[in-house]
Enzyme design. Structure first.
Site, short mmCIF file in Angstrom:
data_model
loop_
_atom_site.label_atom_id
_atom_site.label_comp_id
_atom_site.label_asym_id
_atom_site.label_seq_id
_atom_site.Cartn_x
_atom_site.Cartn_y
_atom_site.Cartn_z
N ASP A 262 36.29 46.86 37.82
CA ASP A 262 36.49 45.43 37.58
C ASP A 262 35.56 44.66 38.53
O ASP A 262 34.93 45.23 39.43
CB ASP A 262 37.96 45.04 37.75
C1 NOJ Z 1 38.05 40.28 35.93
C2 NOJ Z 1 39.18 40.64 35.02
O1 NOJ Z 1 40.22 41.24 35.77
C3 NOJ Z 1 38.81 41.57 33.88
O2 NOJ Z 1 39.88 41.60 32.98
C4 NOJ Z 1 37.54 41.11 33.21
O3 NOJ Z 1 37.24 41.99 32.13
C5 NOJ Z 1 36.43 41.06 34.21
N1 NOJ Z 1 36.77 40.13 35.27
C6 NOJ Z 1 35.10 40.66 33.60
O4 NOJ Z 1 35.13 39.34 33.24
#
Ligand code: NOJ
Length: 719
Positions: A262
């Protein structure tokens, strides 16, 4: 097909590591990039842009092509980048938030919505979407419940797998197919106190029983990527957690796809206090199977050094890069680095009639009629209507994580009713009574006046869309501002008031429930929310959604979920509740306001004659459960028939009820149907104390209806 081995053999170590890095599109598009801006933030050089494996977040096919060209011009190996984005519930045409869509209990519908989103996103240059999100969640304080599929592991798995199939289609080379990424592995929804990013401490048995199955269902459906979660799980952040990433994911599940971190999750290993520096963070994540690092630079700065020191082997790097290149190859990027993206085609798909139709149907099927004393459906002949409340004219009803969706493309409730009933006199109080979140009541008088002069009132209440989604947790999940007070005043002025609710989480609306004659939950319904609401209010569509997540009576009951294990002093039977020393609250009780599985219809369904095909079942001989279901009304409708089980005596404490099957069935007026389920021994298995997935012989209770409201029951002996 590209020869991956040949490509790998030509690549330098730096070039390989580049494939394992992902940054925001701004590193290409920000023209101040050379010295300051995003490139400086991540410590990137011009040469790194030519080695980069993937990019996230960009606006159009044209932008994607521009970046791909810039990259390919610099890349000595001419390896196209992958373009990724959060296409969660639609790209430009937005369908209901995932928690809403789960209430449709309709995986086919979810698949259809994902197909539509994939078509728009694919034409716009997106090749990978960070969806489905199947974090099991029970705590409505957590803002990200809007993205999840609710509190039942099986339903979450079914909906997640349907999204994977919808997005990925049959052949990733086609522009209308995207690779999907299941997230956030694992347990993110179990954050302590419903606070985002908070720690998750859960027993292995609980994780296996409730939290893990939906990710596994997505893997079984062939999902291409997986994203570990931000949270620490039993002490170690997921991306560096060997139990999760190696034992469960790779060894037990034999997951062969890509793993992507993430956003800055590797950088956060330092903040968690798990890594002393970036180098240790890179090592921990890489050795636990994280292939791609999103938006931090620990691999960029340290992976080469780790290989040179022998802490990471080049074979491991080759394996990770091989997975990236293979996905690019499966997507056909070596033949067409644009993956068929075409902005003109994309524009013709955005909000096209077919996509709007799917979005409307999805919103209709996801809405849940929580309460109805007979007021709904409203008669179309009514010609004096008042539409009141902060959501009356609001177009911001598409919900968080709406990708390229725009509020101004969506249909408000007032507009939806106008479109449906062009001849009715519809009064929308100019100030709509009150705003969401301040204490101003100066618009009440006007709203009350409008209510008095109308034959029926549609009162549109809720929490703003910015109150849910990532980082948007609440300790108070009641209607914000003066909305309850507005409801009191309006309902007193006109008892023919139907409440339409917009929200990203189950709310505490117990006071509203005491006064409102009818409550229709729309969740955040997407681009066609207002048309769907109008169709439902006036009976053009018949509500059939069932709650995928329990509505508490009070935030103090949270986490509250239908499939909770029993206690020695249960609260869930009427006699038990008489006991003082029951597992209960003295000021509220433990029953929810509306439980999982609840949802009314304008049809009237009655269940009878539940039968099991044999009194005894074995692993080799499953049984059939059948029930008669009759639509006792002249209105066609759909019913979600839900089959639950309880295992009253087992070696570990079992849930008081557990969904093991559901079918959504359409009925004509007064139609009667037999509904059949097959119950296999496998469906009755659970995780025992020794960590085995087993069933145990004994009596199994089977119930049909919905959580705590069973219409009919039977038992079977499992031998
Ligand atoms: C943070 C989020 O937790 C996740 O769900 C998302 O896919 C990513 N950022 C990318 O935007």
């Amino acid at each position: 097909m590209a020869n991956i081995e040949a490509i790998l053999s030509r690549m330098t170590l730096e070039e390989k590591i580049g494939q394992l890095m992902q940054y925001n599109a701004s590193v290409f598009l920000d023209t101040s990039a050379e010295i300051t801006g995003p490139m400086a933030q991540f410590g990137l050089s011009e040469a790194d842009l030519g080695r980069l494996g993937s990019v996230l977040n960009f606006a159009s096919a044209d932008e994607m092509k521009q970046m791909q060209d810039m990259h390919l011009a610099k890349d000595p190996n001419k390896i196209p980048m992958l373009f990724m984005m959060d296409v969660i519930h639609g790209y430009r045409t937005i369908y209901p938030i995932p928690l809403g869509l789960s209430c449709s209990f309709d995986p086919e519908l979810a698949k259809n919505c994902s197909r539509m989103a994939a078509r728009e996103a694919g034409a716009s240059g997106v090749q990978v979407t960070f969806t489905p999100m199947v974090d099991y969640a029970r705590d409505p304080r957590w803002g990200r419940v809007m993205e999840c599929c609710g509190e039942d592991p099986m339903l979450s798995g079914d909906l997640g797998a349907a999204q994977v199939e919808g997005f990925q289609g049959d052949n990733l080379k086609k522009p209308e197919n995207l690779a999907a990424c299941v997230k956030h592995f694992a347990g993110y929804g179990g954050a302590e106190a419903g606070r985002d990013y908070n720690l998750v401490e859960r027993s292995e048995r609980e994780l296996r029983e409730y939290f893990l199955p939906a990710y596994k269902a997505c893997i079984d459906a062939g999902v291409e990527l997986l994203m570990p979660s931000f949270n620490s799980l039993n002490g170690i952040p997921s991306v560096a957690n060997p139990w999760l990433m190696q034992k469960i994911l790779k060894e037990e599940w034999n997951y062969q796809g890509l793993v992507i971190s993430d956003y800055n999750a590797l950088g956060e290993l330092l903040v968690h206090g798990i890594a002393a520096d970036e180098k240790q963070a890179a090592k921990l994540a890489f050795e636990n199977g994280c292939d791609i690092e999103m938006c931090s630079s620990t691999y960029l700065h340290h992976l080469k050094e780790l290989v040179e020191e022998g802490a990471v082997s080049e074979e491991q790097i080759d394996a990770a890069v091989g997975r990236v290149l293979e996905l690019k190859d499966r997507m056909g990027l070596f033949e067409d680095p644009y993956h068929g993206a075409d902005q003109q085609k994309a524009e013709s798909l955005y909000l096209c009639p077919e996509h709007r139709r799917i979005a409307r149907e999805a919103a209709e099927q996801s809405a849940v009629l929580l309460k109805n004393n007979g007021l709904l459906p409203l008669d179309e002949k009514l010609n004096r209507l008042a539409v009141i409340g902060p959501f009356a004219r609001e177009q911001g009803i598409i919900g968080s994580w709406s990708c390229c969706g725009r509020d101004e493309d969506s249909v408000s409730v007032a507009q939806g009713i106008r479109d449906l009933l062009p001849d009715a006199k519809i009064t929308v109080a100019p100030g709509c009574g009150c705003r969401w979140d301040d204490r101003d009541t100066s618009g009440f008088a006007e709203a009350v006046e409008a209510a008095k002069n109308a034959q029926a009132v549609i009162l549109c209440l809720g929490e703003p869309q910015s109150y849910s989604g990532e980082g948007n947790c609440r300790t108070d999940i009641r209607l914000p501002g003066m909305q309850l007070e507005l409801a009191r005043a309006v309902i007193e002025a006109n008892p023919n008031t139907a409440v339409v609710l917009f929200h990203g989480r189950p709310l505490d609306i117990h006071e509203l429930d005491e006064i409102a004659p009818a409550i229709l939950s729309m969740w955040f319904p997407g681009s066609e929310g207002g048309s769907a609401a109008a169709n439902l209010l006036f009976g053009r569509a018949n509500p059939c959604g069932k709650l995928a997540m329990t509505f508490p009576r009070s935030v103090g009951q949270c986490p509250i979920y239908y499939n909770h294990p029993n206690t020695g002093r249960p609260h869930w039977t009427a006699e038990a509740r008489q006991q003082h020393y029951a597992s209960d609250y003295i000021d509220c009780g433990t029953l929810p306001l509306y439980s999982f599985g609840h949802g009314l219809s304008y049809s009237e369904f009655s269940y009878s004659d539940m039968e099991v095909s044999a009194p005894v079942m074995t692993a080799e001989e499953p049984i059939q459960v059948s029930v008669s279901l009759r639509n006792r009304s002249s209105r066609p409708g759909k019913e979600v028939v839900q089959l639950y089980m309880r295992d009253p005596v087992a070696s570990v404490v079992r849930p008081v009820q557990q969904l093991i099957g559901y079918q959504k069935i359409a009925f004509g007026p007064n139609e009667e149907k037999q509904v059949r389920f097959t119950v296999t021994e496998e469906m009755l298995r659970f995780w025992n104390f020794e960590g085995q997935h087993v069933s145990e012989p004994g009596t199994i209770e089977l119930m049909i209806g919905y959580a705590d409201h069973f219409c009919t029951r039977a038992t079977v002996e499992l031998k």
